[in-house]
Design a protein around this motif. Structure first.
Motif, PDB file in Angstrom:
ATOM      1  N   GLU A   1       3.600   1.858   0.856  1.00 14.85           N
ATOM      2  CA  GLU A   1       3.052   2.253  -0.435  1.00 14.85           C
ATOM      3  C   GLU A   1       3.443   1.267  -1.523  1.00 14.85           C
ATOM      4  O   GLU A   1       2.662   0.962  -2.418  1.00 14.85           O
ATOM      5  N   HIS A   2       4.661   0.761  -1.431  1.00 11.13           N
ATOM      6  CA  HIS A   2       5.093  -0.216  -2.421  1.00 11.13           C
ATOM      7  C   HIS A   2       4.265  -1.495  -2.301  1.00 11.13           C
ATOM      8  O   HIS A   2       3.900  -2.095  -3.312  1.00 11.13           O
ATOM      9  N   GLN A   3       3.963  -1.909  -1.070  1.00 11.59           N
ATOM     10  CA  GLN A   3       3.147  -3.103  -0.895  1.00 11.59           C
ATOM     11  C   GLN A   3       1.706  -2.867  -1.356  1.00 11.59           C
ATOM     12  O   GLN A   3       1.016  -3.805  -1.754  1.00 11.59           O
ATOM     13  N   LEU A   4       1.272  -1.617  -1.339  1.00 10.18           N
ATOM     14  CA  LEU A   4      -0.061  -1.276  -1.838  1.00 10.18           C
ATOM     15  C   LEU A   4      -0.090  -1.182  -3.366  1.00 10.18           C
ATOM     16  O   LEU A   4      -1.135  -0.908  -3.957  1.00 10.18           O
ATOM     17  N   ALA A   5       1.057  -1.405  -3.995  1.00  9.58           N
ATOM     18  CA  ALA A   5       1.179  -1.365  -5.464  1.00  9.58           C
ATOM     19  C   ALA A   5       0.964   0.036  -6.008  1.00  9.58           C
ATOM     20  O   ALA A   5       0.490   0.215  -7.125  1.00  9.58           O
ATOM     21  N   HIS A   6       1.294   1.032  -5.198  1.00  9.96           N
ATOM     22  CA  HIS A   6       1.297   2.396  -5.705  1.00  9.96           C
ATOM     23  C   HIS A   6       2.631   2.654  -6.383  1.00  9.96           C
ATOM     24  O   HIS A   6       3.635   2.012  -6.054  1.00  9.96           O
ATOM     25  N   ILE A   7       2.640   3.583  -7.332  1.00  7.35           N
ATOM     26  CA  ILE A   7       3.889   3.912  -8.012  1.00  7.35           C
ATOM     27  C   ILE A   7       4.751   4.750  -7.075  1.00  7.35           C
ATOM     28  O   ILE A   7       4.421   5.897  -6.759  1.00  7.35           O
ATOM     29  N   VAL A   8       5.840   4.162  -6.604  1.00  7.12           N
ATOM     30  CA  VAL A   8       6.753   4.845  -5.688  1.00  7.12           C
ATOM     31  C   VAL A   8       8.109   4.944  -6.381  1.00  7.12           C
ATOM     32  O   VAL A   8       8.588   3.975  -6.968  1.00  7.12           O
ATOM     33  N   LYS A   9       8.731   6.125  -6.309  1.00  9.07           N
ATOM     34  CA  LYS A   9      10.021   6.316  -6.977  1.00  9.07           C
ATOM     35  C   LYS A   9      11.115   6.609  -5.970  1.00  9.07           C
ATOM     36  O   LYS A   9      10.863   7.159  -4.902  1.00  9.07           O
ATOM     37  N   ASP A  10      12.329   6.188  -6.312  1.00 12.10           N
ATOM     38  CA  ASP A  10      13.460   6.455  -5.434  1.00 12.10           C
ATOM     39  C   ASP A  10      13.969   7.883  -5.688  1.00 12.10           C
ATOM     40  O   ASP A  10      13.442   8.588  -6.550  1.00 12.10           O
ATOM     41  N   PRO A  11      14.988   8.342  -4.960  1.00 12.99           N
ATOM     42  CA  PRO A  11      15.460   9.725  -5.119  1.00 12.99           C
ATOM     43  C   PRO A  11      15.925  10.085  -6.525  1.00 12.99           C
ATOM     44  O   PRO A  11      15.954  11.250  -6.891  1.00 12.99           O
ATOM     45  N   THR A  12      16.281   9.073  -7.333  1.00 11.34           N
ATOM     46  CA  THR A  12      16.728   9.361  -8.701  1.00 11.34           C
ATOM     47  C   THR A  12      15.564   9.415  -9.677  1.00 11.34           C
ATOM     48  O   THR A  12      15.761   9.646 -10.864  1.00 11.34           O
ATOM     49  N   GLY A  13      14.333   9.162  -9.190  1.00  9.08           N
ATOM     50  CA  GLY A  13      13.162   9.185 -10.060  1.00  9.08           C
ATOM     51  C   GLY A  13      12.844   7.840 -10.671  1.00  9.08           C
ATOM     52  O   GLY A  13      11.920   7.719 -11.467  1.00  9.08           O
ATOM     53  N   ARG A  14      13.615   6.808 -10.315  1.00 11.79           N
ATOM     54  CA  ARG A  14      13.381   5.471 -10.865  1.00 11.79           C
ATOM     55  C   ARG A  14      12.307   4.757 -10.044  1.00 11.79           C
ATOM     56  O   ARG A  14      12.352   4.729  -8.826  1.00 11.79           O
ATOM     57  N   ALA A  15      11.324   4.176 -10.742  1.00 12.21           N
ATOM     58  CA  ALA A  15      10.262   3.441 -10.050  1.00 12.21           C
ATOM     59  C   ALA A  15      10.829   2.154  -9.462  1.00 12.21           C
ATOM     60  O   ALA A  15      11.600   1.434 -10.113  1.00 12.21           O
ATOM     61  N   TYR A  16      10.477   1.878  -8.214  1.00 12.52           N
ATOM     62  CA  TYR A  16      10.939   0.649  -7.581  1.00 12.52           C
ATOM     63  C   TYR A  16      10.401  -0.563  -8.324  1.00 12.52           C
ATOM     64  O   TYR A  16       9.274  -0.566  -8.807  1.00 12.52           O
ATOM     65  N   ASN A  17      11.200  -1.641  -8.392  1.00 13.92           N
ATOM     66  CA  ASN A  17      10.720  -2.836  -9.061  1.00 13.92           C
ATOM     67  C   ASN A  17       9.937  -3.714  -8.098  1.00 13.92           C
ATOM     68  O   ASN A  17       9.828  -3.426  -6.911  1.00 13.92           O
ATOM     69  N   ARG A  18       9.402  -4.828  -8.609  1.00 13.57           N
ATOM     70  CA  ARG A  18       8.460  -5.644  -7.850  1.00 13.57           C
ATOM     71  C   ARG A  18       9.087  -6.297  -6.619  1.00 13.57           C
ATOM     72  O   ARG A  18       8.384  -6.653  -5.682  1.00 13.57           O
TER      73      ARG A  18
END
Length: 423
Positions: A364-381
């Motif tokens: 999903e991250h490679q598809l450039a979808h907004i994915v968040k970690d368990p703390t709710g922080r969006a993964y960076n590029r």
């Protein structure tokens, strides 16, 4: 005790003739008919506000043809309204001016005016094509119906009726227009044009649209003949390379078309897409496989002097047409129910998860979808970049192998299993 003024009668008003000077016919409580020497008859009222004499006009009794405009009964109603305002401490003349100013503001604050303001404010945050589509749909389906209506006068039933009629023709369009109109009314609330949106709660006003996914092959068996057909394409090299590049990187069609040479780092084998080109308005990094680099190297002598990797046929200063890839698929005999340019994203998403067992969040991250970690922080590029590099190269190798009809997934799965376990 003040003298009681007898009320006027209709016949007296009708029979009042002009004289050499203007004169008044009183009706009581400050109301009178001013008969001007020109023959014009005008309703007015005298009153005192904070001890000062004031005069307010209510309108003409009749037009030049003798047709009644403001009757005696209506003039008395206006007088009584003015007296009630005085009892509240209000100046009827000031109230009248405020009413006129409000009416003028409403007349100039129509739905179309506010909608165009909203569109102008937010169009920079949309893709250019999206901005054009939104305005075109408003012009076609909304402005002719409520465009000239003051936005403060539009109520929920008006919008329900409008959307329902559009839905009879096409439900998907109705949903899109609903979203646009909600944005317009939200903007109107924030700018003070209205206090409440008539579309604040319209969740169930339209039936749901069935989710029509982009057509795409999602098994190696279905994907292989398509890839072989792309390699055998006899059209322009730019279009052929775009079709070969698309399944390797599985970005959105608009991101592919607008790819620029300056975004490619050949040494690092990366494509860095700036946020302004991305749907989610976030910078995106695409690791490039050896196969992707090879395609770029092949194309560079032809289009390297253009800012765009895949320029249009008519101008090197513009990207290729958004219809070029899909048109090529149709010429090769693949219908829109088989593949569209956007479909390679679904192809990669499905096969990487079901054949390679890569973690869904990495895909999903490679598809450039907004994915968040368990703390709710969006993964960076650069999140999961080592894993994504492996994934993109294994994906490219897989595409090569199925074209040769010799794909056995087990070796690839075994090679990446340790890396996936660490992730």
């Amino acid at each position: 005790m003040s003298k009681r003024i007898p009320p006027l009668a209709d016949f007296a008003i009708k029979n009042a003739k002009p004289k050499s000077k203007d004169y008044k016919l009183s009706d009581g409580y400050g109301l009178y008919l001013l008969v001007k020497r020109t023959g014009v008859k005008l309703w007015q009222m005298q009153y005192r506000y904070h001890g000062k004499p004031q005069t307010i006009s209510f309108g003409y009794y009749s037009d030049k043809n003798g047709r009644i405009i403001l009757s005696l009964s209506d003039a008395r109603d206006k007088r009584d309204d003015a007296r009630r305002q005085l009892l509240k401490g209000l100046n009827p003349t000031a109230v009248r001016k405020q009413e006129k100013a409000t009416a003028l503001k409403e007349e100039n604050n129509t739905f179309e005016v506010v909608a165009r303001q909203w569109h102008e404010k937010f169009k920079s945050s949309w893709e250019e094509k999206t901005g054009r589509r939104i305005l075109a749909s408003l012009k076609k389906d909304v402005f002719p119906i409520i465009g000239k209506t003051p936005i403060s006068k539009i109520e929920t039933p008006d919008m329900v009726d409008l959307l329902s009629k559009i839905a009879e023709r096409t439900l998907e369009t109705a949903h899109k227009i609903k979203i646009s109109c909600q944005g317009v009314f939200r903007h109107a609330v924030l700018t003070g044009s209205i206090k409440h949106s008539p579309m604040a709660d319209m969740r169930n006003v339209l039936p749901s649209v069935k989710n029509n996914h982009f057509a795409a092959p999602t098994t190696p068996k279905d994907l292989a003949p398509l890839l072989r057909a792309i390699d055998g394409y006899e059209g322009t090299l730019v279009v052929k390379c775009a079709m070969q590049f698309a399944p390797l990187v599985f970005v959105r069609p608009g991101e592919l078309r607008h790819a620029e040479w300056k975004e490619i780092d050949f040494e690092a084998k990366e494509w860095n897409i700036p946020a302004k080109k991305m749907k989610m308005k976030r910078d995106h990094l695409v690791p490039l496989s050896d196969q992707a680099i090879e395609i770029l190297r092949k194309l560079q002598p032809l289009t390297g002097h253009s800012p765009y990797i895949f320029p249009g046929q008519r101008s090197l200063l513009r990207p290729m047409s958004d219809a070029a890839v899909n048109a090529a698929f149709r010429r090769m005999g693949f219908g829109k129910d088989v593949i569209v340019g956007h479909g390679f994203r679904a192809t990669a998403r499905t096969i990487l998860a079901e054949v390679f067992y890569f973690r869904v969040d990495i895909i999903e991250h490679q598809l450039a979808h907004i994915v968040k970690d368990p703390t709710g922080r969006a993964y960076n590029r650069t999140e999961f970049l080592p894993y994504r590099r492996v994934m993109m190269q294994k994906w490219a190798d897989f595409l090569d192998m199925i074209k040769e009809n010799n794909f056995d997934p087990s070796p690839i799965i075994l090679e990446v299993s340790e890396l996936i376990a660490i992730s």
